[in-house]
Design a protein around this motif. Structure first.
Motif, PDB file in Angstrom:
ATOM      1  N   SER A   1      91.273   9.893  38.652  1.00 23.65           N
ATOM      2  CA  SER A   1      91.751   9.585  37.296  1.00 23.65           C
ATOM      3  C   SER A   1      93.068  10.289  37.010  1.00 23.65           C
ATOM      4  N   ALA A   2      93.171  11.530  37.458  1.00 20.03           N
ATOM      5  CA  ALA A   2      94.377  12.323  37.195  1.00 20.03           C
ATOM      6  C   ALA A   2      95.619  11.679  37.800  1.00 20.03           C
ATOM      7  N   ALA A   3      95.460  10.977  38.915  1.00 21.07           N
ATOM      8  CA  ALA A   3      96.606  10.300  39.534  1.00 21.07           C
ATOM      9  C   ALA A   3      97.151   9.221  38.608  1.00 21.07           C
ATOM     10  N   ALA A   4      96.254   8.440  38.018  1.00 23.29           N
ATOM     11  CA  ALA A   4      96.695   7.397  37.080  1.00 23.29           C
ATOM     12  C   ALA A   4      97.335   8.005  35.843  1.00 23.29           C
ATOM     13  N   TRP A   5      96.760   9.084  35.348  1.00 24.97           N
ATOM     14  CA  TRP A   5      97.306   9.736  34.158  1.00 24.97           C
ATOM     15  C   TRP A   5      98.678  10.349  34.438  1.00 24.97           C
TER      16      TRP A   5
ATOM     17  N   LEU B   1      93.960   6.329  29.260  1.00 24.48           N
ATOM     18  CA  LEU B   1      92.589   6.844  29.338  1.00 24.48           C
ATOM     19  C   LEU B   1      91.675   5.820  29.988  1.00 24.48           C
ATOM     20  N   LEU B   2      91.790   4.553  29.563  1.00 25.09           N
ATOM     21  CA  LEU B   2      90.951   3.496  30.122  1.00 25.09           C
ATOM     22  C   LEU B   2      91.204   3.310  31.618  1.00 25.09           C
ATOM     23  N   LEU B   3      92.465   3.372  32.026  1.00 23.63           N
ATOM     24  CA  LEU B   3      92.780   3.227  33.451  1.00 23.63           C
ATOM     25  C   LEU B   3      92.147   4.362  34.252  1.00 23.63           C
ATOM     26  N   GLY B   4      92.250   5.570  33.739  1.00 22.16           N
ATOM     27  CA  GLY B   4      91.645   6.707  34.417  1.00 22.16           C
ATOM     28  C   GLY B   4      90.130   6.607  34.454  1.00 22.16           C
ATOM     29  N   LEU B   5      89.531   6.120  33.365  1.00 24.95           N
ATOM     30  CA  LEU B   5      88.076   5.984  33.325  1.00 24.95           C
ATOM     31  C   LEU B   5      87.583   4.884  34.263  1.00 24.95           C
ATOM     32  N   LEU B   6      88.386   3.849  34.468  1.00 20.65           N
ATOM     33  CA  LEU B   6      88.029   2.828  35.458  1.00 20.65           C
ATOM     34  C   LEU B   6      87.874   3.467  36.835  1.00 20.65           C
TER      35      LEU B   6
END
Length: 286
Positions: free
Chosen positions: A147-151, A166-171
């Protein structure tokens, strides 16, 4: 016998787990594109910083896990196990790469640098050192590293953290358990020999299959929620791919074997990769 520089670089490249790094880089790219602000230099910085930090984290992981890797057939040929890279050297080099990657992230902004470091810290301290040898929750919490990579990618072009990021990281976070539990189910004997309490090691196959299916089902709402920011094409493709992912999950419930788990595992990687690429394309089209 001393290793040549070329040989040493090859061994470290193998230890860095490039097949995982490319997916983390794709997550960072999708985060950067999701922002709608295409800033090439910022994106380059987060990719370089993220790659260095991810590689360093993987190398530290394999330095710490030499003894476990020795007894697992899948990992018994790693350079650390074969003695080409020592435990101390892997840890020192890995930490140095993590620090370098975090510093490169500062070329974007402090938030990007923080997320790059967060991913490495979660993977090394929370996943590798704390949870992996002790708890079946290891890969669940460890998913925050992805998730941290997307954030980090989103922050690189916006200096912010929003609901869409947030949604991308949660995916990615929700995708991780089902993916790696399927892998652990396929290599259950290996993980058992190493004393790693992955869910399929400590629970019966039918229970593990149900948990994989539940994990994948819980992931789908986050995959579909991203269509609010990516459009109808993403929504249609994500729906089709999610239905296929659940098809493999149902097959696994009906036939909870290592071979069926392997099919689920092999589908889940392109599932996430295609969704991340679609996020990028959708953002570019907008």
């Amino acid at each position: 016998m001393a290793l040549s520089v070329r040989a040493r670089l090859i061994y470290y490249a193998k230890l860095s787990k490039p097949r995982i790094i490319w997916l983390l880089d794709l997550a960072a790219l999708s985060g950067a594109f999701l922002s709608g602000k295409l800033m090439p230099l910022n994106i380059l910085a987060v990719l370089v910083g993220g790659t260095l930090a991810s590689a360093g984290s993987m190398i530290v992981n394999e330095g710490i896990e030499i003894d476990r890797d020795k007894v697992m057939r899948r990992t018994s040929k790693r350079p650390t196990v074969m003695g080409y890279v020592s435990k101390k050297e892997a840890i020192y080099v890995g930490i140095a790469l993590l620090v370098m990657g975090t510093l490169v992230g500062l070329l974007d902004n402090l938030l990007t640098s923080f997320f790059i470091f967060l991913g490495g810290a979660v993977y090394i301290l929370i996943y590798t050192v704390w949870l992996k040898p002790r708890s079946p929750w290891n890969i669940v919490i460890g998913g925050l590293a992805g998730s941290a990579a997307a954030w980090a990618g989103f922050a690189s072009t916006t200096s912010s953290f929003t609901i869409s990021s947030l949604l991308l990281g949660l995916l990615i976070f929700m995708w991780t358990p089902g993916h790696f539990w399927a892998l652990a189910m396929r290599f259950k004997e290996d993980y058992s020999k190493a004393g790693i309490p992955m869910l399929p090691v400590i629970m019966p196959e039918n229970f593990s299959a149900k948990m994989i299916a539940i994990s994948n089902a819980l992931m789908i709402p986050f995959a579909l929620a991203l269509s609010l920011y990516t459009g109808i094409v993403y929504a249609v493709v994500a729906s089709i791919l999610s239905a296929l992912q659940m098809y493999f999950s149902v097959r696994l419930i009906r036939n909870p074997t290592g071979e069926e788990a392997w099919r689920s595992f092999k589908f889940s990687s392109p599932y996430l990769a295609i969704l991340l690429i679609l996020v990028m394309i959708s953002a570019f089209v907008r």
